[in-house]
Every structure is written in structure tokens, then in C-alpha cells.
Enzyme design. Structure first.
Site, mmCIF file in Angstrom:
data_model
loop_
_atom_site.group_PDB
_atom_site.id
_atom_site.type_symbol
_atom_site.label_atom_id
_atom_site.label_comp_id
_atom_site.label_asym_id
_atom_site.label_seq_id
_atom_site.Cartn_x
_atom_site.Cartn_y
_atom_site.Cartn_z
ATOM 1 N N ASP A 188 0.820 -1.218 0.000
ATOM 2 C CA ASP A 188 0.000 0.000 0.000
ATOM 3 C C ASP A 188 0.854 1.269 0.000
ATOM 4 O OD1 ASP A 188 -2.234 -1.669 0.144
ATOM 5 O OD2 ASP A 188 -2.145 -1.711 2.338
ATOM 6 N N ARG A 189 2.033 1.180 -0.583
ATOM 7 C CA ARG A 189 2.950 2.344 -0.650
ATOM 8 C C ARG A 189 3.418 2.803 0.737
ATOM 9 N NH1 ARG A 189 3.026 0.842 -5.132
ATOM 10 N NH2 ARG A 189 2.733 2.011 -7.076
#
Ligand SMILES: Cc1cc2nc3c(=O)[nH]c(=O)nc-3n(C[C@H](O)[C@H](O)[C@H](O)COP(=O)(O)O)c2cc1C
Length: 196
Positions: free
Chosen positions: A174-175
Site C-alpha cells: 500500500d505504498r
């Protein structure tokens, strides 16, 4: 990544990551080297990392090349290593010095003869009339050094980047990546976590 996954000293951590990279990457030592002119115009290219010791990171090149001229005018550089297979990146910033002559001599002696001749034949970064002109220059070098070893050219050797800032980056879902930055303060290193 947890802070405790990294050594207190970034060069030890870098050596550990290079070993991990050597197991999965076909070019673990390829790194981007950014230099800039005295008035701040940047340029970047890939060079090969040839050594990491307690002082810094070493690469070899032509001192009269564009990078060599920029380092003479502004002895600061940034380096980036990336290993896609591991989802890891390391960024380094620091002062640059030329390595001792003996270090360049030792590395030069280990290079294949054709690479040595090519270093003599190539005025790196200068305009070249044609590929044939480069071939002719290589043939001249072959003739000139027909007998015996090819000597280290006076315009060729190593540089050592002395890190002041080193950042370790690890890909996260999710970065939500991890970034741990080391900043040198005197003989010690301070660590901080950065937002991705
Ligand atoms: C994978 C790879 C490794 C390279 N390694 C070196 C190196 O160790 N030393 C070097 O002088 N050039 C190396 N080069 C060539 C440089 O990227 C660059 O073309 C050359 O050094 C001239 O750069 P300059 O004109 O900015 O000085 C390498 C290129 C690639 C793609």
C-alpha cells in the site's frame, strides 16, 4: 523494516544488503552517480561499485571525463543503488576524494588487458568523429603497448565517496514503504525514520 534490522553503522548495513543483492541481481553493483558543476547543473550516469570499506564507496573512471571534471570543480556526489528483486534502494550523499595511487594500481592490474587498452584509447566524454576513429585509437594503443603490461594511464583511477547521509528504503504494501536515514555527526551516526 525495523531500525533493529540495520547495523548502527550504515556501511555495515550496505555491505549486508550488497550480499543479499548478489544472490538475486545480475548487476548488484550498478549504481547511479550524480555529480554537478560548480554552478549546480546536475548530471547522472551509472558506474560500478568496486569496493565498500569503513571510509566509503569506491568506483573507477577517467579523471578527464565529464564526471571527473565536475568532481574536480565540485567534490560532492550522490549515489543511488536499486535492487528491484528485493524492493530495496540505498541513497548516499557525501564528499568525494580520489583514492590513493596504490588502490588504483591494484584495481587496474586486475582488469582484463582489452579493458586497459580501451581506457587508453577512449578520451571519455569527448566527441568522437566515428566508431572507426575509436577502433583506430584502440589499434594504436595495442601497438604502443605491444610488449609487457599496459600501464595505468595518468588520467584514470578511483574515487571514494565519503558518506554523510545514507538512506535505506524498503518497499512496503500500500505504498507504506520504510525509509531509515543515517546522518553523520562527527564520528557517530544519527538515525531517523522518514515518511515514504
Ligand atoms: C552497467 C554500467 C556500468 C558502468 N560502469 C562504469 C564504470 O564503472 N566506470 C565508468 O567510467 N563508466 C561506467 N559506465 C559508463 C557510464 O555510465 C558513462 O557512460 C561514462 O562513465 C561517461 O560518463 P560521463 O560522460 O558523465 O563522465 C557504465 C555504464 C553502465 C550502463
Amino acid at each position: 523494516m525495523d531500525e533493529s534490522d540495520l547495523a548502527p553503522d550504515p556501511l555495515s548495513s550496505l555491505r549486508a544488503w550488497l550480499l543479499d543483492a548478489a544472490a538475486v541481481s545480475s548487476a548488484p553493483q550498478a549504481m547511479t552517480l550524480a555529480t554537478s558543476t560548480a554552478d549546480g547543473r546536475p548530471s547522472a550516469r551509472i558506474v560500478l561499485l568496486r569496493g565498500v570499506d569503513d571510509r566509503g564507496l569506491t568506483f573507477f573512471t577517467n579523471h578527464d571525463s565529464r564526471k571527473g571534471e565536475e568532481l574536480a570543480a565540485n567534490p560532492r556526489a550522490a549515489l543511488v543503488l536499486n535492487w528491484w528483486e528485493l524492493g530495496r534502494q540505498v541513497r548516499i550523499e557525501g564528499l568525494v576524494e580520489e583514492v590513493e595511487g596504490a588502490v588504483s594500481e591494484e584495481y587496474w592490474a586486475a582488469r582484463p588487458r582489452p579493458s586497459q587498452l580501451a581506457a587508453w584509447a577512449s578520451a571519455q566524454s569527448r566527441p568522437l568523429a566515428s566508431r572507426d576513429a575509436l577502433r583506430a585509437s584502440y589499434a594504436e594503443a595495442e601497438e604502443r603497448f605491444r610488449e609487457g603490461d599496459v600501464p595505468l594511464p595518468p588520467f584514470w583511477g578511483g574515487y571514494r565517496v565519503l558518506p554523510e547521509v545514507v538512506e535505506f528504503w524498503v518497499h512496503g504494501d500500500d505504498r507504506l514503504h520504510d525509509r531509515i536515514r543515517y546522518v553523520r555527526s562527527g564520528d557517530a551516526w544519527r538515525r531517523e525514520r522518514l515518511a515514504p
